[in-house]
Design a protein around this motif. Sequence first.
Motif, PDB file in Angstrom:
ATOM      1  N   GLU A 140       0.838  -1.205   0.000  1.00  0.00           N
ATOM      2  CA  GLU A 140       0.000   0.000   0.000  1.00  0.00           C
ATOM      3  C   GLU A 140       0.870   1.250   0.000  1.00  0.00           C
ATOM      4  OE1 GLU A 140      -2.322  -0.577   3.522  1.00  0.00           O
ATOM      5  OE2 GLU A 140      -3.859  -1.740   2.483  1.00  0.00           O
ATOM      6  N   LEU A 141       1.902   1.238   0.811  1.00  0.00           N
ATOM      7  CA  LEU A 141       2.816   2.374   0.873  1.00  0.00           C
ATOM      8  C   LEU A 141       3.475   2.615  -0.484  1.00  0.00           C
ATOM      9  CD1 LEU A 141       3.950   4.479   2.810  1.00  0.00           C
ATOM     10  CD2 LEU A 141       5.737   2.849   3.428  1.00  0.00           C
ATOM     11  N   ALA A 142       3.872   1.535  -1.134  1.00  0.00           N
ATOM     12  CA  ALA A 142       4.453   1.665  -2.481  1.00  0.00           C
ATOM     13  C   ALA A 142       3.447   2.301  -3.439  1.00  0.00           C
ATOM     14  CB  ALA A 142       4.899   0.298  -2.996  1.00  0.00           C
ATOM     15  N   ALA A 143       2.194   1.888  -3.355  1.00  0.00           N
ATOM     16  CA  ALA A 143       1.157   2.472  -4.222  1.00  0.00           C
ATOM     17  C   ALA A 143       0.951   3.947  -3.898  1.00  0.00           C
ATOM     18  CB  ALA A 143      -0.156   1.712  -4.070  1.00  0.00           C
ATOM     19  N   TRP A 144       0.912   4.282  -2.606  1.00  0.00           N
ATOM     20  CA  TRP A 144       0.681   5.665  -2.197  1.00  0.00           C
ATOM     21  C   TRP A 144       1.799   6.591  -2.672  1.00  0.00           C
ATOM     22  CZ3 TRP A 144      -0.260   4.300   3.639  1.00  0.00           C
ATOM     23  CH2 TRP A 144      -1.441   3.558   3.754  1.00  0.00           C
ATOM     24  N   VAL A 145       3.018   6.073  -2.766  1.00  0.00           N
ATOM     25  CA  VAL A 145       4.152   6.891  -3.195  1.00  0.00           C
ATOM     26  C   VAL A 145       4.303   6.853  -4.722  1.00  0.00           C
ATOM     27  CG1 VAL A 145       6.659   7.151  -3.059  1.00  0.00           C
ATOM     28  CG2 VAL A 145       5.350   6.605  -0.995  1.00  0.00           C
ATOM     29  N   ALA A 205      11.225  -1.136  -9.547  1.00  0.00           N
ATOM     30  CA  ALA A 205       9.919  -1.624  -9.995  1.00  0.00           C
ATOM     31  C   ALA A 205       9.836  -3.145  -9.880  1.00  0.00           C
ATOM     32  CB  ALA A 205       9.662  -1.179 -11.431  1.00  0.00           C
ATOM     33  N   ALA A 206      10.919  -3.828 -10.185  1.00  0.00           N
ATOM     34  CA  ALA A 206      10.933  -5.289 -10.047  1.00  0.00           C
ATOM     35  C   ALA A 206      10.781  -5.697  -8.583  1.00  0.00           C
ATOM     36  CB  ALA A 206      12.217  -5.863 -10.634  1.00  0.00           C
ATOM     37  N   LEU A 207      11.421  -4.952  -7.676  1.00  0.00           N
ATOM     38  CA  LEU A 207      11.270  -5.247  -6.246  1.00  0.00           C
ATOM     39  C   LEU A 207       9.828  -5.024  -5.787  1.00  0.00           C
ATOM     40  CD1 LEU A 207      14.571  -3.693  -4.844  1.00  0.00           C
ATOM     41  CD2 LEU A 207      13.991  -6.124  -5.017  1.00  0.00           C
ATOM     42  N   VAL A 208       9.193  -3.969  -6.275  1.00  0.00           N
ATOM     43  CA  VAL A 208       7.791  -3.720  -5.940  1.00  0.00           C
ATOM     44  C   VAL A 208       6.916  -4.837  -6.499  1.00  0.00           C
ATOM     45  CG1 VAL A 208       5.828  -2.159  -6.297  1.00  0.00           C
ATOM     46  CG2 VAL A 208       8.079  -1.223  -5.723  1.00  0.00           C
ATOM     47  N   ALA A 240       2.061  -1.092 -11.371  1.00  0.00           N
ATOM     48  CA  ALA A 240       2.009  -0.297 -12.605  1.00  0.00           C
ATOM     49  C   ALA A 240       2.708   1.052 -12.424  1.00  0.00           C
ATOM     50  CB  ALA A 240       0.553  -0.094 -13.027  1.00  0.00           C
ATOM     51  N   ALA A 241       2.427   1.726 -11.331  1.00  0.00           N
ATOM     52  CA  ALA A 241       3.023   3.039 -11.107  1.00  0.00           C
ATOM     53  C   ALA A 241       4.530   2.931 -10.874  1.00  0.00           C
ATOM     54  CB  ALA A 241       2.340   3.731  -9.926  1.00  0.00           C
ATOM     55  N   ALA A 242       4.962   1.877 -10.209  1.00  0.00           N
ATOM     56  CA  ALA A 242       6.401   1.694  -9.990  1.00  0.00           C
ATOM     57  C   ALA A 242       7.131   1.550 -11.317  1.00  0.00           C
ATOM     58  CB  ALA A 242       6.651   0.472  -9.105  1.00  0.00           C
ATOM     59  N   TRP A 243       6.539   0.806 -12.251  1.00  0.00           N
ATOM     60  CA  TRP A 243       7.184   0.633 -13.557  1.00  0.00           C
ATOM     61  C   TRP A 243       7.199   1.933 -14.349  1.00  0.00           C
ATOM     62  CZ3 TRP A 243      10.411  -2.997 -14.951  1.00  0.00           C
ATOM     63  CH2 TRP A 243      10.409  -4.212 -14.253  1.00  0.00           C
ATOM     64  N   VAL A 244       6.217   2.790 -14.132  1.00  0.00           N
ATOM     65  CA  VAL A 244       6.186   4.080 -14.835  1.00  0.00           C
ATOM     66  C   VAL A 244       7.151   5.075 -14.185  1.00  0.00           C
ATOM     67  CG1 VAL A 244       4.744   6.100 -15.349  1.00  0.00           C
ATOM     68  CG2 VAL A 244       3.844   3.793 -15.700  1.00  0.00           C
ATOM     69  N   ALA A 245       7.181   5.092 -12.865  1.00  0.00           N
ATOM     70  CA  ALA A 245       7.864   6.166 -12.148  1.00  0.00           C
ATOM     71  C   ALA A 245       9.323   5.875 -11.806  1.00  0.00           C
ATOM     72  CB  ALA A 245       7.102   6.473 -10.859  1.00  0.00           C
ATOM     73  N   PRO A 282       1.294   8.902  -7.171  1.00  0.00           N
ATOM     74  CA  PRO A 282       1.446  10.343  -7.427  1.00  0.00           C
ATOM     75  C   PRO A 282       2.769  10.669  -8.131  1.00  0.00           C
ATOM     76  CG  PRO A 282       1.579   9.884  -5.077  1.00  0.00           C
ATOM     77  CD  PRO A 282       1.173   8.609  -5.745  1.00  0.00           C
ATOM     78  N   TRP A 283       3.792   9.889  -7.852  1.00  0.00           N
ATOM     79  CA  TRP A 283       5.084  10.101  -8.502  1.00  0.00           C
ATOM     80  C   TRP A 283       4.944   9.897 -10.011  1.00  0.00           C
ATOM     81  CZ3 TRP A 283       9.907   8.756  -5.312  1.00  0.00           C
ATOM     82  CH2 TRP A 283      11.075   9.162  -5.962  1.00  0.00           C
ATOM     83  N   ALA A 284       4.197   8.874 -10.399  1.00  0.00           N
ATOM     84  CA  ALA A 284       3.986   8.597 -11.822  1.00  0.00           C
ATOM     85  C   ALA A 284       3.047   9.606 -12.471  1.00  0.00           C
ATOM     86  CB  ALA A 284       3.439   7.178 -11.998  1.00  0.00           C
ATOM     87  N   LEU A 285       2.070  10.091 -11.717  1.00  0.00           N
ATOM     88  CA  LEU A 285       1.062  10.990 -12.287  1.00  0.00           C
ATOM     89  C   LEU A 285       1.445  12.467 -12.256  1.00  0.00           C
ATOM     90  CD1 LEU A 285      -2.147   9.320 -10.835  1.00  0.00           C
ATOM     91  CD2 LEU A 285      -1.454   9.396 -13.245  1.00  0.00           C
ATOM     92  N   ALA A 286       2.267  12.873 -11.315  1.00  0.00           N
ATOM     93  CA  ALA A 286       2.586  14.293 -11.137  1.00  0.00           C
ATOM     94  C   ALA A 286       3.135  14.979 -12.389  1.00  0.00           C
ATOM     95  CB  ALA A 286       3.540  14.478  -9.963  1.00  0.00           C
ATOM     96  N   PRO A 287       4.015  14.337 -13.168  1.00  0.00           N
ATOM     97  CA  PRO A 287       4.493  15.025 -14.379  1.00  0.00           C
ATOM     98  C   PRO A 287       3.377  15.301 -15.393  1.00  0.00           C
ATOM     99  CG  PRO A 287       5.935  13.182 -13.840  1.00  0.00           C
ATOM    100  CD  PRO A 287       4.732  13.095 -12.938  1.00  0.00           C
ATOM    101  N   ARG A 288       2.304  14.531 -15.321  1.00  0.00           N
ATOM    102  CA  ARG A 288       1.197  14.701 -16.248  1.00  0.00           C
ATOM    103  C   ARG A 288       0.111  15.610 -15.685  1.00  0.00           C
ATOM    104  NH1 ARG A 288       3.909  10.370 -16.287  1.00  0.00           N
ATOM    105  NH2 ARG A 288       4.374   9.158 -18.130  1.00  0.00           N
ATOM    106  N   SER A 289      -0.187  15.431 -14.368  1.00  0.00           N
ATOM    107  CA  SER A 289      -1.255  16.207 -13.747  1.00  0.00           C
ATOM    108  C   SER A 289      -1.130  16.145 -12.228  1.00  0.00           C
ATOM    109  CB  SER A 289      -2.619  15.657 -14.178  1.00  0.00           C
ATOM    110  OG  SER A 289      -3.646  16.229 -13.421  1.00  0.00           O
TER     111      SER A 289
END
Length: 127
Positions: free
Chosen positions: A28-33, A103-106, A92-97, A36-43
């Motif tokens: 959950e913590l990985a998702a929470w971080v 991302a592999a560890l996540v 998904a977000a780990a692989w993007v961000a 937004p890390w993956a989305l912030a550059p876009r919006s």
Amino acid sequence: MVSPSGRFARSGPRPDDRVASVFRFASELAAWVAAPWALAPRSVPLAVLSVVVLIGLPTVFATPGDKRGVLVAAPGFVTVALVGLQLVVAVAAAWVAWHAVVAALVTVLAVVTVVLELPRWRWLLTG
């Protein structure tokens, strides 16, 4: 199944998920971080909304007997779906961000979480 008190009843005792809960929280913590890390550059508003959704939905909707403080009682499949959402977003977000190694560890963390969550999910889905 709804009990006479209007709450969703579970069959059998709740499985011990202390170890699984550690992995679930880390995912959950990985998702929470990562979201937004993956989305912030876009919006930036979408990045903020992602955190509100990822933290808010499981806080509001929970299955009685699985969590102490339940604001809105939900059947077990909702709880399982919310955990699944967190895991999918984390990966998904780990692989993007992030770098592929992180991302592999996540991804490994999410897979281990799923394996450890299976007894709890079976319990949540019966009843």
